[in-house]
Design a protein around this motif. Structure first.
Motif, PDB file in Angstrom:
ATOM      1  N   ILE A 271       0.847  -1.186   0.000  1.00  0.00           N
ATOM      2  CA  ILE A 271       0.000   0.000   0.000  1.00  0.00           C
ATOM      3  C   ILE A 271       0.886   1.241   0.000  1.00  0.00           C
ATOM      4  O   ILE A 271       1.946   1.260   0.630  1.00  0.00           O
ATOM      5  N   ASP A 275      -1.860   6.529   0.671  1.00  0.00           N
ATOM      6  CA  ASP A 275      -3.154   5.941   0.973  1.00  0.00           C
ATOM      7  C   ASP A 275      -3.298   5.651   2.465  1.00  0.00           C
ATOM      8  O   ASP A 275      -4.385   5.790   3.036  1.00  0.00           O
ATOM      9  N   SER A 300      -3.671  -2.264  -0.506  1.00  0.00           N
ATOM     10  CA  SER A 300      -4.398  -1.909  -1.725  1.00  0.00           C
ATOM     11  C   SER A 300      -4.737  -3.137  -2.544  1.00  0.00           C
ATOM     12  O   SER A 300      -5.134  -3.039  -3.692  1.00  0.00           O
TER      13      SER A 300
END
Length: 318
Positions: A271, A275, A300
């Motif tokens: 990730i 984010d 993600s």
């Protein structure tokens, strides 16, 4: 193509950098590139990277494929607030600072070295690496293990707190995360501040089985002291009585924000720090954020998407 995933939050590196304000999209399906991992340990104080080809490194088996999506729709975010970010110059925290400023919030940041406060690589684009300055940003040089330094931050009216601490144990000690977080939460309680998000790591607390096998070995050996501190840090947060969200990211990258933030119950994938920062800020600004009092692992890849309603109606503009 080969790709590298960096584990700065676990290798005890300074980490924290904010994310540009991106919409979090509801993802119905994710095409996953498969890789075969080749592990490269640079040093205990450098990013732990691994190169992959045909089997996703740090992805593993995902047991959480069909859960419902959470969408924040009522009252949504608390606009134009004052947010305190501890560890502000780190790779993930600086993403928090940057994004909060872009959202119109005021930020009070604390870090040991304010000269290292730069625009983050992930969401900063062409401006990345330049000094991060803003009329709504106040930086305070300080040490979270010193009560008097932490108190300086709370001389301001703070609405929410992000804790994303790092550093070499040889420089900051074996209990800095726990001691510093205690000091921050004590100051919050004295000022009536309730909202806090704390970045720890995949593998911390009860998420041990969500870390890849090779990483479990490091957690029990070379990184044992670091994870003892992370585990103790999580415990004091859980017992704090505050409106907390402990954020356990998967393999961290400095890529641009993807807008995809998934809560994982199986092994987590990679990730972007940008984010992670979005998730941390949502935890303290979204009134009906669904992970308060929880410690979600996020990546993600796979899992349940956290989708934030950014419509005008949700912002009270209609």
């Amino acid at each position: 193509k080969s790709s590298k995933v960096f584990f700065a939050n676990i290798t005890n590196l300074p980490r924290d950098v904010p994310i540009a304000n991106q919409s979090i999209k509801s993802i119905k399906s994710i095409k996953m590139r498969m890789f075969t991992p080749t592990i490269l340990v640079l040093s205990l104080t450098q990013a732990l990277a691994f190169t992959s080809r045909t089997s996703s490194a740090f992805m593993g088996k995902n047991r959480d494929v069909a859960h419902r999506q959470f969408t924040s729709s009522s009252s949504s975010s608390l606009c134009m607030k004052t947010i305190a970010v501890f560890g502000a110059s780190g790779l993930t925290a600086s993403e928090c600072v940057y994004q909060a400023l872009k959202n119109g919030d005021t930020v009070i940041g604390m870090t040991r070295n304010v000269d290292k406060m730069v625009i983050p690589q992930g969401s900063g684009g062409a401006e990345a690496g330049k000094p991060l300055t803003d009329p709504n940003l106040t930086m305070i040089a300080g040490d979270v293990t010193k009560v008097e330094d932490v108190a300086k931050v709370f001389e301001n009216d703070i609405d929410g707190v992000v804790v994303s601490l790092g550093g070499k144990t040889s420089d900051v000690g074996d209990t800095m995360l726990t001691d510093g977080t205690k000091n921050i939460m004590d100051a919050m309680k004295s000022k009536g501040v309730k909202k806090i998000s704390v970045v720890t790591s995949i593998g911390a607390g009860d998420s041990k089985d969500q870390a890849p096998f090779f990483f479990k070995i490091l957690m029990a050996t070379a990184m044992k002291k670091i994870f003892n501190d992370k585990n103790n840090q999580e415990e004091v947060v859980m017992n704090s009585g505050l409106d907390y969200c402990i954020v356990r990211p998967g393999g961290l990258t400095v890529e641009p924000p993807t807008g995809v933030i998934n809560v994982i119950e199986g092994e987590a994938g990679s990730i972007a720090r940008a984010d992670v920062a979005q998730f941390c800020l949502d935890a303290i600004t979204v009134e009906d954020f669904p992970y308060i009092g929880k410690a979600p692992c996020i990546s993600s890849v796979g899992g349940t998407s956290w989708v934030k309603d950014r419509s005008k109606a949700a912002r009270g503009e209609m």
